[in-house]
Design a protein around this motif. Structure first.
Motif, PDB file in Angstrom:
ATOM      1  N   ARG A  48      -4.491 -14.561 -11.724  1.00 12.97           N
ATOM      2  CA  ARG A  48      -5.003 -13.309 -11.157  1.00 12.97           C
ATOM      3  C   ARG A  48      -3.887 -12.335 -10.793  1.00 12.97           C
ATOM      4  O   ARG A  48      -4.151 -11.182 -10.482  1.00 12.97           O
ATOM      5  N   CYS A  49      -2.645 -12.824 -10.822  1.00 12.81           N
ATOM      6  CA  CYS A  49      -1.511 -11.996 -10.383  1.00 12.81           C
ATOM      7  C   CYS A  49      -1.396 -10.735 -11.241  1.00 12.81           C
ATOM      8  O   CYS A  49      -1.496 -10.786 -12.462  1.00 12.81           O
ATOM      9  N   ILE A  50      -1.216  -9.579 -10.582  1.00 11.32           N
ATOM     10  CA  ILE A  50      -1.043  -8.327 -11.320  1.00 11.32           C
ATOM     11  C   ILE A  50       0.402  -7.826 -11.227  1.00 11.32           C
ATOM     12  O   ILE A  50       0.697  -6.704 -11.600  1.00 11.32           O
ATOM     13  N   ARG A  51       1.277  -8.673 -10.676  1.00 12.37           N
ATOM     14  CA  ARG A  51       2.701  -8.330 -10.559  1.00 12.37           C
ATOM     15  C   ARG A  51       2.912  -7.004  -9.823  1.00 12.37           C
ATOM     16  O   ARG A  51       3.689  -6.156 -10.252  1.00 12.37           O
ATOM     17  N   CYS A  52       2.190  -6.830  -8.758  1.00 11.91           N
ATOM     18  CA  CYS A  52       2.385  -5.616  -7.964  1.00 11.91           C
ATOM     19  C   CYS A  52       3.568  -5.802  -7.036  1.00 11.91           C
ATOM     20  O   CYS A  52       4.094  -4.857  -6.485  1.00 11.91           O
ATOM     21  N   TYR A  53       3.975  -7.068  -6.826  1.00 15.07           N
ATOM     22  CA  TYR A  53       5.096  -7.428  -5.953  1.00 15.07           C
ATOM     23  C   TYR A  53       4.855  -7.079  -4.489  1.00 15.07           C
ATOM     24  O   TYR A  53       5.803  -6.869  -3.735  1.00 15.07           O
ATOM     25  N   ALA A  54       3.591  -6.986  -4.094  1.00 13.88           N
ATOM     26  CA  ALA A  54       3.288  -6.741  -2.685  1.00 13.88           C
ATOM     27  C   ALA A  54       3.797  -7.903  -1.842  1.00 13.88           C
ATOM     28  O   ALA A  54       4.276  -7.709  -0.718  1.00 13.88           O
ATOM     29  N   CYS A  55       3.738  -9.133  -2.388  1.00 12.15           N
ATOM     30  CA  CYS A  55       4.222 -10.316  -1.658  1.00 12.15           C
ATOM     31  C   CYS A  55       5.689 -10.151  -1.324  1.00 12.15           C
ATOM     32  O   CYS A  55       6.143 -10.429  -0.213  1.00 12.15           O
ATOM     33  N   ARG A  56       6.421  -9.654  -2.295  1.00  8.88           N
ATOM     34  CA  ARG A  56       7.865  -9.474  -2.122  1.00  8.88           C
ATOM     35  C   ARG A  56       8.137  -8.362  -1.110  1.00  8.88           C
ATOM     36  O   ARG A  56       8.996  -8.484  -0.249  1.00  8.88           O
ATOM     37  N   GLN A  57       7.407  -7.265  -1.213  1.00  9.71           N
ATOM     38  CA  GLN A  57       7.665  -6.123  -0.345  1.00  9.71           C
ATOM     39  C   GLN A  57       7.287  -6.412   1.106  1.00  9.71           C
ATOM     40  O   GLN A  57       7.894  -5.869   2.024  1.00  9.71           O
ATOM     41  N   ALA A  58       6.258  -7.251   1.307  1.00  6.67           N
ATOM     42  CA  ALA A  58       5.800  -7.528   2.668  1.00  6.67           C
ATOM     43  C   ALA A  58       6.699  -8.527   3.371  1.00  6.67           C
ATOM     44  O   ALA A  58       6.664  -8.649   4.594  1.00  6.67           O
ATOM     45  N   CYS A  59       7.515  -9.244   2.589  1.00 12.63           N
ATOM     46  CA  CYS A  59       8.328 -10.322   3.160  1.00 12.63           C
ATOM     47  C   CYS A  59       9.629  -9.773   3.733  1.00 12.63           C
ATOM     48  O   CYS A  59      10.387  -9.118   3.028  1.00 12.63           O
ATOM     49  N   PRO A  60       9.907 -10.045   5.018  1.00  7.99           N
ATOM     50  CA  PRO A  60      11.152  -9.544   5.603  1.00  7.99           C
ATOM     51  C   PRO A  60      12.394 -10.184   4.987  1.00  7.99           C
ATOM     52  O   PRO A  60      13.468  -9.603   5.037  1.00  7.99           O
ATOM     53  N   MET A  61      12.214 -11.373   4.421  1.00  6.91           N
ATOM     54  CA  MET A  61      13.384 -12.075   3.893  1.00  6.91           C
ATOM     55  C   MET A  61      13.636 -11.775   2.411  1.00  6.91           C
ATOM     56  O   MET A  61      14.653 -12.168   1.857  1.00  6.91           O
ATOM     57  N   CYS A  62      12.721 -11.100   1.748  1.00  6.27           N
ATOM     58  CA  CYS A  62      12.872 -10.775   0.327  1.00  6.27           C
ATOM     59  C   CYS A  62      13.558  -9.424   0.237  1.00  6.27           C
ATOM     60  O   CYS A  62      12.899  -8.393   0.078  1.00  6.27           O
ATOM     61  N   PHE A  63      14.887  -9.407   0.394  1.00  4.77           N
ATOM     62  CA  PHE A  63      15.537  -8.098   0.477  1.00  4.77           C
ATOM     63  C   PHE A  63      16.659  -7.902  -0.540  1.00  4.77           C
ATOM     64  O   PHE A  63      17.490  -7.010  -0.381  1.00  4.77           O
TER      65      PHE A  63
END
Lengths: 318, 63
Positions: free
Chosen positions: A208-223
């Motif tokens: 179902r992933c659409i590769r919007c990368y919202a998971c990455r953007q919401a994560c404080p440690m994904c910088f």
């Protein structure tokens, strides 16, 4: 005694006003009420008179630590237990200067999962919600119901071991008792399933992933300045969301990069617009790091990150 | 290494598919031996199971 959310809101506004008026900080990062019931949205306050916008409730779910990096000004931030743990890790990784930061800690009783509520309401529109004595009373078109608060909290809140901020300058409200220990029964349960079943479950979720990368953007440690998923020379991973293996590979590498840094706040899971179960993998990593290194992220400023410290194992080395 | 192997296992990939060996530039024989052994082991294990999962287009596995 149960301190009311309104009292915390008031104390928060006063503290923000005071900090801005005394020029102790230039910016206060907190939450304001959203336009829908139970919704709160991150808000940035720069003027003392704007402080009344700040609010506190059961929808302040975002991890505000994500906004702290690379800001030159002195700022204050509202921090729940999980936010404060992310802040600890960010300080340890030299991403945030402690002296530039005023942490306004708020003990957290858990946040309401609107998806859970929406399932209970069978998709009917929610118009009003009131929380009182551990019960959530909801009103809407053709609905009037009441649910126990615990039934509506995020899964990440139900296993939360650190509802109280671990690092703060000011604390608003009373400390909240921690929940019983987290046994990671969900991770153990998942791992006890046969490999083929695990593979097909993850592939089904990630399809179902659409590769919007919202998971990455919401994560404080994904910088990372440049994420491996964005690289094109070399292109480590396909950029098409139709490539389910690549979607899984992206999550696997993301989880690996978060080893010993993830505080299991659940921000990635909540940010996912497709409702993909991301916490099975993130929690697996949290548990493995606890088992292998005896390390829990974001607890103390002094404890060295596991991958930076010498490793002790039964064999003497890894 | 341990963390990655454990992660792979959860994804349904055998941990034997990932290996780390420290070999110095002067140990040519050891290098060849390790690679041959690892290649044989991978051949025995067969293609990556994630490549052949149901619902996914199967790709030819280039050796």
């Amino acid at each position: 005694m149960l301190i009311k959310m309104q009292d915390i809101t008031k104390a928060m506004q006063e503290k923000a006003r005071e900090l801005l008026q005394n020029k102790e900080v230039e910016l206060v990062i907190g939450f304001s009420k959203g336009s829908l019931p139970l919704r709160y949205t991150p808000c940035f306050i720069r003027q003392p008179e704007e402080a009344e916008k700040l609010a506190w409730g059961y929808g302040c779910e975002n991890n505000l630590a994500v906004y702290l990096r690379k800001r030159p000004e002195k700022m204050a931030v509202i921090a729940k237990g999980c936010d404060s743990r992310s802040i600890v890790e960010l300080i340890k990784e030299n991403q945030v200067k402690r002296e530039n930061l005023v942490i306004i800690g708020v003990p957290c009783r858990g946040m309401i999962d609107r998806q859970k509520l929406s399932r209970l309401l069978a998709g009917k529109e929610l118009r009003e919600a009131e929380i009182k004595d551990g019960l959530v009373a909801v009103q809407g078109k053709d609905i009037s119901a009441s649910f126990p608060l615990d039934q509506l909290l995020y899964d990440s809140c139900l296993t939360c071991q650190h509802p109280n901020p671990v690092l703060y300058d000011y604390l608003l409200g009373e400390q909240v008792p921690a929940r019983g220990s987290d046994t990671f029964a969900d991770v153990a349960g998942f791992e006890s399933r046969p490999p083929a079943e695990r593979r097909s479950y993850l592939m089904k979720e990630l399809s179902r992933c659409i590769r919007c990368y919202a998971c990455r953007q919401a994560c404080p440690m994904c910088f990372c300045e440049e994420c491996f998923a964005d690289c094109s020379m070399p292109q480590w991973v396909s950029k098409s969301s139709l490539d389910v293996q690549a979607n899984l590979f992206f999550q696997a590498v993301r989880v690996l990069h978060l080893a010993g840094r993830c505080v299991d706040c659940g921000a990635c899971d909540r940010a996912c617009p497709m409702g993909i179960d991301l916490r099975t993998l993130t929690r697996k990593m949290v548990r493995d790091i606890q088992e292998l290194f005896g390390y829990t992220a974001g607890i103390s400023l002094d404890e060295k990150p596991p991958l930076a410290a010498p490793i002790k194992t039964a064999a003497g080395h890894v | 290494m341990k963390v990655t192997q454990r992660l792979l296992e959860t994804l349904g990939i055998e941990r034997e598919r990932l290996r780390l060996a420290w070999i110095s530039a002067s140990e040519g024989a050891k290098f060849a031996e390790t690679v041959t052994e690892f290649t044989n082991q991978l051949k025995e294990l067969g293609p990556n199971p994630l490549r052949t999962s149901p619902g996914v287009q199967e790709k030819p596995c280039s050796a």
